[in-house]
Enzyme design. Structure first.
Site, PDB file in Angstrom:
ATOM      1  N   TRP A   1      -2.459  -2.916  -1.628  1.00 46.84           N
ATOM      2  CA  TRP A   1      -2.070  -4.322  -1.723  1.00 46.84           C
ATOM      3  C   TRP A   1      -2.886  -5.012  -0.640  1.00 46.84           C
ATOM      4  O   TRP A   1      -2.678  -4.778   0.554  1.00 46.84           O
ATOM      5  CB  TRP A   1      -0.575  -4.476  -1.465  1.00 46.84           C
ATOM      6  CG  TRP A   1      -0.077  -5.861  -1.726  1.00 46.84           C
ATOM      7  CD1 TRP A   1       0.260  -6.397  -2.933  1.00 46.84           C
ATOM      8  CD2 TRP A   1       0.143  -6.900  -0.766  1.00 46.84           C
ATOM      9  NE1 TRP A   1       0.669  -7.699  -2.782  1.00 46.84           N
ATOM     10  CE2 TRP A   1       0.605  -8.038  -1.466  1.00 46.84           C
ATOM     11  CE3 TRP A   1      -0.017  -6.991   0.626  1.00 46.84           C
ATOM     12  CZ2 TRP A   1       0.924  -9.238  -0.818  1.00 46.84           C
ATOM     13  CZ3 TRP A   1       0.291  -8.188   1.256  1.00 46.84           C
ATOM     14  CH2 TRP A   1       0.760  -9.296   0.526  1.00 46.84           C
TER      15      TRP A   1
ATOM     16  N   GLU B   1      18.053 -17.458  -6.972  1.00 52.08           N
ATOM     17  CA  GLU B   1      17.614 -16.131  -7.403  1.00 52.08           C
ATOM     18  C   GLU B   1      17.077 -16.182  -8.840  1.00 52.08           C
ATOM     19  O   GLU B   1      16.064 -15.556  -9.147  1.00 52.08           O
ATOM     20  CB  GLU B   1      18.791 -15.152  -7.253  1.00 52.08           C
ATOM     21  CG  GLU B   1      18.551 -13.746  -7.762  1.00 52.08           C
ATOM     22  CD  GLU B   1      17.378 -13.020  -7.122  1.00 52.08           C
ATOM     23  OE1 GLU B   1      16.805 -13.512  -6.127  1.00 52.08           O
ATOM     24  OE2 GLU B   1      17.001 -11.961  -7.655  1.00 52.08           O
TER      25      GLU B   1
ATOM     26  N   ASN C   1      -1.646   2.482   5.484  1.00 52.41           N
ATOM     27  CA  ASN C   1      -0.715   1.425   5.074  1.00 52.41           C
ATOM     28  C   ASN C   1      -0.266   0.730   6.357  1.00 52.41           C
ATOM     29  O   ASN C   1       0.253   1.392   7.256  1.00 52.41           O
ATOM     30  CB  ASN C   1       0.477   2.071   4.344  1.00 52.41           C
ATOM     31  CG  ASN C   1       1.678   1.136   4.207  1.00 52.41           C
ATOM     32  OD1 ASN C   1       2.810   1.575   4.231  1.00 52.41           O
ATOM     33  ND2 ASN C   1       1.429  -0.147   4.054  1.00 52.41           N
ATOM     34  N   GLY C   2      -0.481  -0.586   6.429  1.00 53.99           N
ATOM     35  CA  GLY C   2      -0.094  -1.306   7.649  1.00 53.99           C
ATOM     36  C   GLY C   2      -1.187  -2.291   8.015  1.00 53.99           C
ATOM     37  O   GLY C   2      -2.071  -2.598   7.205  1.00 53.99           O
TER      38      GLY C   2
ATOM     39  N   HIS D   1      19.233 -36.930  -5.185  1.00 49.26           N
ATOM     40  CA  HIS D   1      18.517 -37.380  -3.982  1.00 49.26           C
ATOM     41  C   HIS D   1      17.005 -37.216  -4.132  1.00 49.26           C
ATOM     42  O   HIS D   1      16.288 -37.172  -3.142  1.00 49.26           O
ATOM     43  CB  HIS D   1      19.040 -36.625  -2.760  1.00 49.26           C
ATOM     44  CG  HIS D   1      20.504 -36.835  -2.543  1.00 49.26           C
ATOM     45  ND1 HIS D   1      21.019 -38.043  -2.134  1.00 49.26           N
ATOM     46  CD2 HIS D   1      21.559 -36.018  -2.739  1.00 49.26           C
ATOM     47  CE1 HIS D   1      22.340 -37.955  -2.049  1.00 49.26           C
ATOM     48  NE2 HIS D   1      22.689 -36.735  -2.420  1.00 49.26           N
TER      49      HIS D   1
ATOM     50  N   CYS E   1       0.828  -1.196   0.000  1.00 47.47           N
ATOM     51  CA  CYS E   1       0.000   0.000   0.000  1.00 47.47           C
ATOM     52  C   CYS E   1       0.866   1.251   0.000  1.00 47.47           C
ATOM     53  O   CYS E   1       1.879   1.313   0.683  1.00 47.47           O
ATOM     54  CB  CYS E   1      -0.951   0.074   1.196  1.00 47.47           C
ATOM     55  SG  CYS E   1      -2.060  -1.315   1.329  1.00 47.47           S
TER      56      CYS E   1
ATOM     57  N   ARG F   1       4.077  -0.345  -4.758  1.00 45.72           N
ATOM     58  CA  ARG F   1       3.764  -0.840  -3.420  1.00 45.72           C
ATOM     59  C   ARG F   1       2.490  -1.689  -3.395  1.00 45.72           C
ATOM     60  O   ARG F   1       2.165  -2.287  -2.369  1.00 45.72           O
ATOM     61  CB  ARG F   1       3.603   0.330  -2.441  1.00 45.72           C
ATOM     62  CG  ARG F   1       4.829   1.204  -2.343  1.00 45.72           C
ATOM     63  CD  ARG F   1       4.582   2.360  -1.401  1.00 45.72           C
ATOM     64  NE  ARG F   1       4.469   1.910  -0.035  1.00 45.72           N
ATOM     65  CZ  ARG F   1       5.474   1.751   0.795  1.00 45.72           C
ATOM     66  NH1 ARG F   1       6.697   2.020   0.388  1.00 45.72           N
ATOM     67  NH2 ARG F   1       5.292   1.343   2.013  1.00 45.72           N
TER      68      ARG F   1
ATOM     69  N   GLU G   1       8.370 -15.096 -10.410  1.00 46.85           N
ATOM     70  CA  GLU G   1       7.580 -13.944 -10.011  1.00 46.85           C
ATOM     71  C   GLU G   1       7.083 -13.109 -11.175  1.00 46.85           C
ATOM     72  O   GLU G   1       6.065 -12.442 -11.054  1.00 46.85           O
ATOM     73  CB  GLU G   1       8.321 -13.067  -8.983  1.00 46.85           C
ATOM     74  CG  GLU G   1       9.570 -12.416  -9.482  1.00 46.85           C
ATOM     75  CD  GLU G   1      10.308 -11.666  -8.384  1.00 46.85           C
ATOM     76  OE1 GLU G   1       9.679 -11.210  -7.435  1.00 46.85           O
ATOM     77  OE2 GLU G   1      11.534 -11.529  -8.509  1.00 46.85           O
TER      78      GLU G   1
ATOM     79  N   LYS H   1       6.279  -4.185  -3.958  1.00 44.75           N
ATOM     80  CA  LYS H   1       7.719  -4.013  -3.795  1.00 44.75           C
ATOM     81  C   LYS H   1       8.141  -3.949  -2.329  1.00 44.75           C
ATOM     82  O   LYS H   1       9.200  -4.396  -1.958  1.00 44.75           O
ATOM     83  CB  LYS H   1       8.113  -2.732  -4.526  1.00 44.75           C
ATOM     84  CG  LYS H   1       9.592  -2.441  -4.564  1.00 44.75           C
ATOM     85  CD  LYS H   1      10.221  -3.082  -5.769  1.00 44.75           C
ATOM     86  CE  LYS H   1      11.720  -2.995  -5.732  1.00 44.75           C
ATOM     87  NZ  LYS H   1      12.330  -4.177  -6.326  1.00 44.75           N
TER      88      LYS H   1
ATOM     89  N   LYS I   1      13.278 -15.127  -9.960  1.00 44.97           N
ATOM     90  CA  LYS I   1      12.994 -14.116 -10.998  1.00 44.97           C
ATOM     91  C   LYS I   1      11.986 -14.651 -12.003  1.00 44.97           C
ATOM     92  O   LYS I   1      11.057 -13.965 -12.386  1.00 44.97           O
ATOM     93  CB  LYS I   1      14.257 -13.710 -11.754  1.00 44.97           C
ATOM     94  CG  LYS I   1      15.260 -12.818 -11.069  1.00 44.97           C
ATOM     95  CD  LYS I   1      14.809 -11.410 -10.807  1.00 44.97           C
ATOM     96  CE  LYS I   1      14.056 -11.338  -9.508  1.00 44.97           C
ATOM     97  NZ  LYS I   1      14.733 -11.050  -8.292  1.00 44.97           N
TER      98      LYS I   1
END
Ligand code: F6R
Length: 614
Positions: A75, A487, A101-102, A510, A2, A27, A494, A609, A491
């Protein structure tokens, strides 16, 4: 998680808020909304599902005349993305509008209590509870709005950055924060507030970072006033922003992600500047040198981070153990905080976070500090919460990262960790000087080396066409290349929504090797390092099961070239620097696969983000 923005001044309130929301869209983009107080004291609230551009279309035929306003890009946490759950939220009497936001953790208790007093709720959000609570206190106590906000915030458990406006007062916004970021921009005859400085950097460079449990009273024509929840006035520390507007634009690239990938020669140069000196002989990280005894005597280092920053942290473990001979543990901040960790004053905790706002990483820092550990932060966003909560630290200085998928921040974090390990090793004398000097020389050349690697762009774009419709991928690596595999897989997942798993190459036998068939491509990171012979065997094992292979190898490689279906060559580097250059082809591969699939790479679904909630 947010983004909030607010404005009072003589400018066009709607335009400033919408532009601000676009800057904060990284955000969250589940819904967007705006509340405008017009000169006649009317409060107009408009909301739309999805991105800010939907809100703009919705507002086209609306009354946008305003003297002040607040806006929000969401968000979703409490309540699905929907019009009714979109912010701003109102008090039931329509007097107040609030953006948040929170997370209000005790919202259920507060909601039940307010319901008993006759309040009705129209959304599933925790935010609506807060605005109703403020108005309930204002009316029942017959107090000022500032007092009502203070009293309400005292009852709240959780995290908030809020802005509140009142129907009958177009000349005032009240804002407050706890554990979610909020910064106030002070211009000439105008004041801004936002989750970060990007919405107002083109209007003013003067800003004030609000501290936890501080409340700002922003009034037209009046100096900014900051109070704590006990109504005591705080001193106002004005900071000058270093951010520039060009850093916030795409600069001719189709996406921020591609721009940020291509910025890496420059961002790494900025990251290294002044930190590797005397032609590579000395490493000067002030945050380390000022506390060098602590590092030399550290019994253990614990690295805490999330996501991509955690992958950088895993590389930090290899670097610090190799060079400094200090035991290192790497923890997901979200697990660490609830794992009843055992720390003392000889432990060093390194917290890594691009945004500097990740809630779990912040919580981990607080736990570590309470137990007496020395906490060192590695962040990108200057003035964010993590650098302010740590004992010492280093900025990666890669400039604003706007694409949701982290690229230049990752290489910046790894570079800082490399310099950090080198400076401790230099002080501890755990690595011979000549070796450190050679490393220093290579670090100074990294920007040029990365430029070379970026020349693979066209080859990777063509290669991506072959793999666009794969449904699963494996990413394999060993040693320093294992975190790179993790990583690379993240990438791809996402931004293209293709399932991908990063794995230590030798673990394949294994279990996961059972997955390999002609429909499961593997990306194998196999530079010519001390594990090269071993990974050649792993490449052969995959090939023997019919899997196709894209291999990242060192220039001149002969063995893997004969086995893999495609090879991408990168220049030879000291082993500990290879992750910086091998990760770049993987960034490009995931970018082009996502583009081929028509995905929104800068704003992938469900992501944001800055993760300021648990
Ligand atoms: C992935 C990505 C995330 C972040 C994670 C931590 O591309 O960006 O996995 O790395 O959310 O964020 P920071 O580094 O801001 O703490």
């Amino acid at each position: 998680m947010c983004g909030i923005v607010g404005y009072i001044g003589d400018g066009n309130v709607y335009d400033i808020l919408i532009k601000g929301l676009h800057r904060l869209e990284y955000r969250g983009y589940d819904s967007a909304g705006i509340a405008l107080v017009n000169p006649e004291g009317k409060l107009n609230v408009y909301k739309a599902m999805g991105k800010v551009s939907n809100l703009e279309s919705f507002c086209r035929s609306k009354d946008l005349d305003a003297k002040a306003g607040i806006a929000h890009t969401r968000w979703a946490t409490h309540g699905e993305p929907s019009d009714s759950n979109a912010h701003p939220h109102f008090s039931e009497d329509g007097n107040l509008a609030l953006v948040h936001n929170g997370t209000i953790e005790n919202y259920k208790v507060l909601k039940d209590a307010l319901s008993q007093h006759g309040c009705h709720f129209h959304s599933e959000t925790d935010t609506e509870v807060l605005v109703q609570l403020i108005e309930y206190i204002r009316v029942t106590n017959n107090c000022t709005l500032v007092d009502a906000v203070r009293e309400a915030l005292k009852q709240v458990v959780g995290a908030y950055a809020i802005a509140v406006i009142e129907k009958n007062n177009p000349d005032r916004i009240i804002a407050a924060r706890k554990s979610s970021p909020l910064v106030i921009g002070i211009g000439e005859n105008e004041t801004f507030l936002a989750s970060d400085a990007t919405p107002f950097v083109e209007y003013t460079k003067d800003c004030v970072y609000l501290k936890d449990e501080e409340l700002a009273v922003i009034e037209r024509g009046e100096p900014l006033k900051i109070l704590n929840l006990e109504n005591q006035e705080s001193q106002i520390d004005v900071t000058t922003l270093e951010l520039s507007i060009s850093q916030l634009e795409k600069g001719g690239y189709p996406h921020f992600m591609l721009k940020e990938i291509f910025e890496q020669p420059n961002t790494l140069r900025d990251c290294i500047r002044g930190r590797v000196v005397d032609g590579g002989k000395r490493f000067v990280l002030n945050g380390v040198l000022d506390n060098i005894e602590k590092f030399i005597n550290a019994k253990r280092i614990v690295i805490v981070a999330c996501g991509t920053s955690w992958h950088a942290g895993l590389l930090g473990k290899y670097l610090l153990q190799d060079m400094c001979r200090i035991p290192v543990e790497v923890e997901y901040a979200s697990e660490f905080r609830y794992s009843n960790p055992v720390l003392d004053d000889r432990d060093i905790v390194i917290a890594i976070s691009q945004s500097g706002e990740t809630a779990d990483t912040l919580a981990a820092i607080q736990i570590a500090r309470r137990q007496g550990a020395f906490v060192y932060g590695i962040s990108n966003v200057v003035g964010s919460s993590i650098p302010r909560e740590t004992n010492s630290g280093t900025y990666i200085h890669v400039g604003p990262e706007i694409g949701v998928a982290s690229t230049k921040a990752f290489t910046g974090q790894v570079m800082v960790l490399t310099m950090l390990a080198a400076s401790i090793a230099q002080a501890k004398k755990t690595v011979p000087e000549e070796q450190l000097e050679e490393l220093g020389r290579h670090i100074l050349q990294i920007p040029e080396t990365v430029k070379e690697v970026l020349k693979l762009n066209d080859t990777i774009e063509r290669l991506s066409l072959i793999y666009t419709y794969a449904r699963n991928f494996l990413y394999l690596g060993r040693g320093y290349s294992y975190p790179v595999a993790l990583e690379g897989a993240l990438k791809l997942k996402e931004i293209s929504y293709i399932h991908a798993e990063g794995y230590p190459a030798a673990e394949m036998k294994h279990g996961p090797i059972a997955l390999i068939d002609e429909e499961m491509p593997s990306v194998i990171i196999a530079p010519n390092d001390h594990l090269y012979e071993k990974i050649v065997s792993n490449v052969q094992q995959v090939k023997a099961r019919g899997g196709s292979i894209i291999a990242i190898v060192t220039e001149g490689d002969k063995l893997i070239r004969n086995i893999a279906d495609h090879v991408l060559e990168v220049p030879k580097m000291p082993e500990c620097l290879t992750p910086i250059i091998t990760s770049i082809p993987l960034q490009l591969l995931s970018y082009y696969i996502a583009i081929n699939k028509g995905k929104d790479v800068d704003m992938p679904r469900n992501l944001a983000k800055s993760v300021t909630v648990e």
